[in-house]
Design a protein around this motif. Structure first.
Motif, mmCIF file in Angstrom:
data_model
loop_
_atom_site.group_PDB
_atom_site.id
_atom_site.type_symbol
_atom_site.label_atom_id
_atom_site.label_comp_id
_atom_site.label_asym_id
_atom_site.label_seq_id
_atom_site.Cartn_x
_atom_site.Cartn_y
_atom_site.Cartn_z
ATOM 1 N N ALA A 133 0.839 -1.199 0.000
ATOM 2 C CA ALA A 133 0.000 0.000 0.000
ATOM 3 C C ALA A 133 0.871 1.246 0.000
ATOM 4 N N GLN A 134 0.458 2.245 -0.752
ATOM 5 C CA GLN A 134 1.212 3.502 -0.788
ATOM 6 C C GLN A 134 1.144 4.231 0.554
ATOM 7 N N VAL A 135 -0.004 4.111 1.228
ATOM 8 C CA VAL A 135 -0.205 4.800 2.498
ATOM 9 C C VAL A 135 -0.709 3.815 3.544
ATOM 10 N N SER A 136 -0.079 3.825 4.721
ATOM 11 C CA SER A 136 -0.577 3.088 5.876
ATOM 12 C C SER A 136 -1.125 4.105 6.863
ATOM 13 N N LEU A 137 -2.407 3.970 7.203
ATOM 14 C CA LEU A 137 -3.067 4.941 8.070
ATOM 15 C C LEU A 137 -3.358 4.283 9.416
ATOM 16 N N VAL A 138 -2.633 4.714 10.449
ATOM 17 C CA VAL A 138 -2.787 4.159 11.792
ATOM 18 C C VAL A 138 -3.711 5.068 12.598
ATOM 19 N N THR A 139 -4.782 4.496 13.151
ATOM 20 C CA THR A 139 -5.799 5.275 13.864
ATOM 21 C C THR A 139 -5.907 4.792 15.304
ATOM 22 N N THR B 197 3.567 6.459 6.216
ATOM 23 C CA THR B 197 2.625 6.289 7.316
ATOM 24 C C THR B 197 2.020 7.604 7.775
ATOM 25 N N GLY B 198 0.707 7.580 7.980
ATOM 26 C CA GLY B 198 -0.005 8.691 8.584
ATOM 27 C C GLY B 198 -0.623 8.246 9.893
ATOM 28 N N LEU B 199 -0.841 9.177 10.800
ATOM 29 C CA LEU B 199 -1.374 8.865 12.123
ATOM 30 C C LEU B 199 -2.607 9.721 12.398
ATOM 31 N N VAL B 200 -3.728 9.067 12.668
ATOM 32 C CA VAL B 200 -4.940 9.748 13.121
ATOM 33 C C VAL B 200 -5.053 9.444 14.608
ATOM 34 N N VAL B 201 -4.953 10.465 15.456
ATOM 35 C CA VAL B 201 -4.803 10.232 16.900
ATOM 36 C C VAL B 201 -5.744 11.133 17.691
ATOM 37 N N GLY B 202 -6.207 10.599 18.842
ATOM 38 C CA GLY B 202 -7.045 11.398 19.725
ATOM 39 C C GLY B 202 -6.247 12.483 20.417
ATOM 40 N N THR B 203 -5.216 12.067 21.168
ATOM 41 C CA THR B 203 -4.382 13.022 21.897
ATOM 42 C C THR B 203 -2.936 12.542 21.946
ATOM 43 N N PHE B 204 -2.024 13.514 22.047
ATOM 44 C CA PHE B 204 -0.634 13.242 22.392
ATOM 45 C C PHE B 204 -0.443 13.747 23.814
ATOM 46 N N GLU B 205 0.006 12.875 24.685
ATOM 47 C CA GLU B 205 0.138 13.287 26.082
ATOM 48 C C GLU B 205 1.343 14.178 26.316
ATOM 49 N N SER B 206 2.320 14.150 25.429
ATOM 50 C CA SER B 206 3.513 14.964 25.637
ATOM 51 C C SER B 206 4.243 15.181 24.322
#
Length: 255
Positions: free
Chosen positions: A87-93, A116-125
Motif C-alpha cells: 500500500a502507498q499509504v498506511s493509516l494508523v488510527t 505512514t499517517g497517524l490519526v490520533v485522539g491526543t498526544f500526552e507529551s
C-alpha cells in the motif's frame, strides 16, 4: 498489532492494531467468512489512478469509521491481506499512542513501499509526538478533525511525499526539541521543562513508595514502559538511581 505480510493471507479476524481495510469497490465477493470488495474504479473516459491505502486500528469502531469515510472516495483504493504490504499509504488510527502503536510504526517504517499517517485522539507529551515522528510518521491528523475531506487531504499529501502537522502540535514539537537541546547543553540544569508530564507523574509515584508493577497499574502503562521512562530520566539527568532521581526532582521543584 501486526504489520501485514505479503506472503500470507489476511486473517479472518484481524488482531488489534492490524485490521487492514478491505477494498471499497461496488462488486463484492465472500471470502474467509467476511465480505471482501473487489473491482476497479473507471471514469467515463479513462481509469482513475487511485492511492492504495491500508487502515490499522486497535478498536473496531475506529476502524469502521475511517474505512467508511475513505471507501466513499474514488481517489482511494482500500487494500488488506497480502496487498497491504505494498500500500502507498498506511493509516494508523488510535486514541493515544502506546507501546503497541510504536511497535507497529517501527515495523511500517522499514517497509519502503509505504508511507505512514497517524490519526490520533491526543498526544500526552512532546516526547510522544517526537517518538512518533522518529518512528516514520509523515503526517498527523486529530481524530476530532478527521472528517472525509480532511482524511482524503491527509492521504493524498502522504502519497505525494508531503508532511502534515497541525500548528499547535508543531509548536509543541519545536518546544520539546528546544528543551532537549537545552538539557543536552546543561544536563543538570533544572527547569519545569526538564521532565515531561509522564516522567513527573512516575517520579511522584516512586516518591510515594510504589514499585514498578504498582506504577504500571496506576498509570495504565506496561511495566516495561515504566522502567524505560524512569531509566531515561536517570540517564538524561546523570543520576545514580530512582531514589537519586526523586531527590533531585524534589529539590528542584519538579514534582
Amino acid at each position: 498489532m501486526t504489520c501485514p505480510q505479503a506472503s500470507s493471507p489476511a486473517p479472518s479476524t484481524p488482531a488489534p492494531h492490524s485490521r487492514a481495510a478491505t477494498t471499497a469497490d461496488p462488486s463484492r465477493t465472500a471470502h474467509a467468512g467476511r465480505t471482501t470488495h473487489t473491482g476497479h474504479w473507471s471514469g467515463p473516459a479513462q481509469r482513475l489512478e487511485r492511492v492504495t491505502v491500508t487502515v490499522y486500528a486497535p478498536d473496531p469502531v475506529l476502524y469502521v469509521g475511517v474505512v467508511h469515510q475513505l471507501r466513499q472516495r474514488p481517489e482511494i483504493e482500500l487494500v488488506d491481506g497480502a496487498a497491504a504490504a505494498d500500500a502507498q499509504v498506511s493509516l494508523v488510527t488510535v486514541d493515544t499512542v502506546d507501546d503497541e502503536t510504536f511497535a507497529l510504526l517501527h515495523r511500517l517504517r522499514h517497509n519502503s513501499a509505504t508511507r505512514t499517517g497517524l490519526v490520533v485522539g491526543t498526544f500526552e507529551s512532546g516526547d510522544a509526538l517526537q517518538r512518533a515522528i522518529e518512528s516514520g510518521v509523515a503526517a498527523v491528523l486529530r481524530r476530532a478533525e478527521a472528517d472525509q475531506d480532511r482524511l482524503l487531504s491527509l492521504v493524498l499529501a502522504i502519497a505525494n511525499g508531503e508532511g502534515v502537522l497541525p500548528g499547535d502540535l508543531l509548536a509543541k514539537l519545536l518546544h520539546h526539541v528546544g528543551s532537549l537541546q537545552r538539557s543536552a547543553l546543561d544536563p543538570r540544569s533544572a527547569s519545569l521543562s526538564t521532565l515531561t508530564a509522564r516522567e513527573a507523574e512516575m517520579l511522584r509515584l516512586v516518591a510515594e513508595g510504589l514499585d514498578t508493577a504498582e506504577i504500571a497499574r496506576k498509570t495504565a502503562y506496561s511495566e516495561r514502559t515504566v522502567k524505560n521512562v524512569l531509566h531515561e530520566v536517570i540517564t538524561r539527568l546523570e543520576l545514580r538511581n530512582r531514589a537519586h532521581a526523586v531527590g533531585f526532582a524534589l529539590r528542584n521543584g519538579l514534582i
